[in-house]
Design a protein around this motif. Sequence first.
Motif, short mmCIF file in Angstrom:
data_model
loop_
_atom_site.label_atom_id
_atom_site.label_comp_id
_atom_site.label_asym_id
_atom_site.label_seq_id
_atom_site.Cartn_x
_atom_site.Cartn_y
_atom_site.Cartn_z
N ALA A 38 0.83 -1.21 0.00
CA ALA A 38 0.00 0.00 0.00
C ALA A 38 0.86 1.25 0.00
CB ALA A 38 -0.91 0.00 1.22
N ILE A 39 0.20 2.36 -0.30
CA ILE A 39 0.82 3.68 -0.27
C ILE A 39 0.03 4.53 0.73
CG2 ILE A 39 1.32 5.78 -1.59
CD1 ILE A 39 1.36 3.91 -4.10
N GLY A 40 0.72 5.04 1.72
CA GLY A 40 0.12 5.94 2.70
C GLY A 40 0.52 7.35 2.38
N VAL A 41 -0.46 8.22 2.21
CA VAL A 41 -0.18 9.60 1.78
C VAL A 41 -0.43 10.57 2.93
CG1 VAL A 41 -0.74 11.40 0.11
CG2 VAL A 41 -0.89 8.98 -0.56
N HIS A 42 0.57 11.38 3.22
CA HIS A 42 0.39 12.48 4.17
C HIS A 42 0.01 13.69 3.32
CE1 HIS A 42 1.76 10.84 8.04
NE2 HIS A 42 2.45 10.02 7.28
N GLY A 43 -1.26 14.10 3.42
CA GLY A 43 -1.79 15.18 2.59
C GLY A 43 -1.13 16.51 2.87
N TRP A 44 -1.05 17.33 1.85
CA TRP A 44 -0.42 18.63 1.95
C TRP A 44 -1.09 19.52 0.92
CZ3 TRP A 44 3.14 19.37 5.73
CH2 TRP A 44 3.86 20.56 5.73
N GLY A 45 -1.21 20.79 1.21
CA GLY A 45 -1.87 21.70 0.28
C GLY A 45 -1.01 22.06 -0.93
N ASP A 46 0.30 22.22 -0.71
CA ASP A 46 1.21 22.57 -1.80
C ASP A 46 1.52 21.35 -2.65
OD1 ASP A 46 1.39 25.14 -0.81
OD2 ASP A 46 3.17 24.73 0.38
N LEU A 47 1.79 21.57 -3.90
CA LEU A 47 2.20 20.51 -4.83
C LEU A 47 1.21 19.35 -4.89
CD1 LEU A 47 5.99 20.42 -3.87
CD2 LEU A 47 5.00 21.51 -5.89
N ARG A 48 -0.07 19.64 -4.65
CA ARG A 48 -1.04 18.55 -4.55
C ARG A 48 -1.21 17.80 -5.87
NH1 ARG A 48 -4.32 22.97 -3.89
NH2 ARG A 48 -5.44 23.48 -5.77
N ALA A 129 4.59 2.24 1.35
CA ALA A 129 5.31 3.42 0.86
C ALA A 129 4.64 4.65 1.48
CB ALA A 129 5.26 3.50 -0.66
N ILE A 130 5.42 5.53 2.05
CA ILE A 130 4.90 6.78 2.61
C ILE A 130 5.22 7.89 1.63
CG2 ILE A 130 5.23 8.47 4.47
CD1 ILE A 130 3.63 5.96 5.22
N VAL A 131 4.22 8.68 1.27
CA VAL A 131 4.40 9.74 0.28
C VAL A 131 3.94 11.07 0.85
CG1 VAL A 131 3.75 10.57 -2.01
CG2 VAL A 131 4.06 8.13 -1.64
N THR A 132 4.74 12.09 0.65
CA THR A 132 4.36 13.47 0.96
C THR A 132 5.30 14.39 0.22
OG1 THR A 132 3.71 14.99 2.73
CG2 THR A 132 5.73 13.71 3.09
N VAL A 133 5.10 15.69 0.39
CA VAL A 133 5.96 16.67 -0.25
C VAL A 133 7.35 16.61 0.38
CG1 VAL A 133 4.07 18.18 -0.94
CG2 VAL A 133 5.19 18.53 1.28
N PRO A 134 8.39 17.03 -0.34
CA PRO A 134 9.76 16.89 0.16
C PRO A 134 10.03 17.49 1.54
CG PRO A 134 9.79 17.52 -2.14
CD PRO A 134 8.36 17.59 -1.69
N LEU A 135 9.53 18.68 1.80
CA LEU A 135 9.86 19.31 3.07
C LEU A 135 9.21 18.61 4.26
CD1 LEU A 135 7.50 21.39 4.42
CD2 LEU A 135 7.90 22.48 2.24
N HIS A 136 8.23 17.76 4.02
CA HIS A 136 7.52 17.07 5.09
C HIS A 136 7.91 15.60 5.23
CE1 HIS A 136 4.36 16.57 8.00
NE2 HIS A 136 3.65 15.76 7.23
N LEU A 137 8.71 15.09 4.31
CA LEU A 137 8.96 13.65 4.25
C LEU A 137 9.67 13.11 5.48
CD1 LEU A 137 8.58 11.08 2.62
CD2 LEU A 137 10.77 11.53 1.55
N LEU A 138 10.71 13.74 5.93
CA LEU A 138 11.46 13.22 7.08
C LEU A 138 10.56 13.16 8.31
CD1 LEU A 138 14.14 12.17 8.15
CD2 LEU A 138 14.81 14.54 8.60
N ARG A 139 9.82 14.23 8.55
CA ARG A 139 8.91 14.26 9.71
C ARG A 139 7.83 13.18 9.59
NH1 ARG A 139 5.05 19.21 11.72
NH2 ARG A 139 4.06 18.04 13.37
N ALA A 140 7.22 13.06 8.43
CA ALA A 140 6.15 12.08 8.24
C ALA A 140 6.70 10.66 8.42
CB ALA A 140 5.53 12.24 6.85
N PHE A 141 7.86 10.38 7.85
CA PHE A 141 8.45 9.06 7.97
C PHE A 141 8.74 8.72 9.43
CE2 PHE A 141 12.30 6.41 8.24
CZ PHE A 141 11.84 5.27 7.60
N LEU A 142 9.37 9.64 10.15
CA LEU A 142 9.70 9.38 11.55
C LEU A 142 8.44 9.23 12.40
CD1 LEU A 142 12.78 11.71 12.03
CD2 LEU A 142 12.76 9.22 11.75
#
Length: 184
Positions: A38-48, A129-142
């Motif tokens: 599966a793919i888990g998405v952390h939603g974000w307003g930018d680059l949607r 797989a965890i997916v989000t925008v680049p600036l949020h990826l490290l935080r979302a993954f951890l």
Amino acid sequence: RLLSSSFAKMMENPQIDPGSWIALANFVYAPRTVPVDAIGVHGWGDLRDETIAHVADLHRKLSARHIILNGAEEYEVHAPGFSYWKDILVKKHRIPATSIFATAPARHTYEEAQGIVDIAKREHIRSLAIVTVPLHLLRAFLTDLHVMNEGRLDIKLYPHTLPAIDWHDIVLFKPVVGPHEETM
């Protein structure tokens, strides 16, 4: 497991070697094409729209059975959420609607992680797989890793972000509260 035990050791010591953080960041941002359940998405307003297209592409490339989205109708103030993302994934990218799951509406990263992990547990997902925008990826993954460890779940976790990002581009941040925008 190796990453989670190494991360736990890093968290025990407040005086962490900066090289350890660099190794962690390099791991999180490294490209990978490992098949996942599966793919888990952390939603974000930018680059949607770019992120939605990337999720659809990963769904095919990684042979994912499911996509897990935040069930909130807004991912940021006045930024479209679950219904918009699902509609684009189904209509434009031809992802079967039955493959898309919604977490309970989540207001922040930790709630999103809890929702993603709850669905992963319910659906017997072993790799994610965890997916989000680049600036949020490290935080979302951890955060996802922390929630998995709290629940004593053994899920293989693979972080992903948009492949073509200009790291030198100036980004405009619109505050949730307050009148002033910021740039980075």
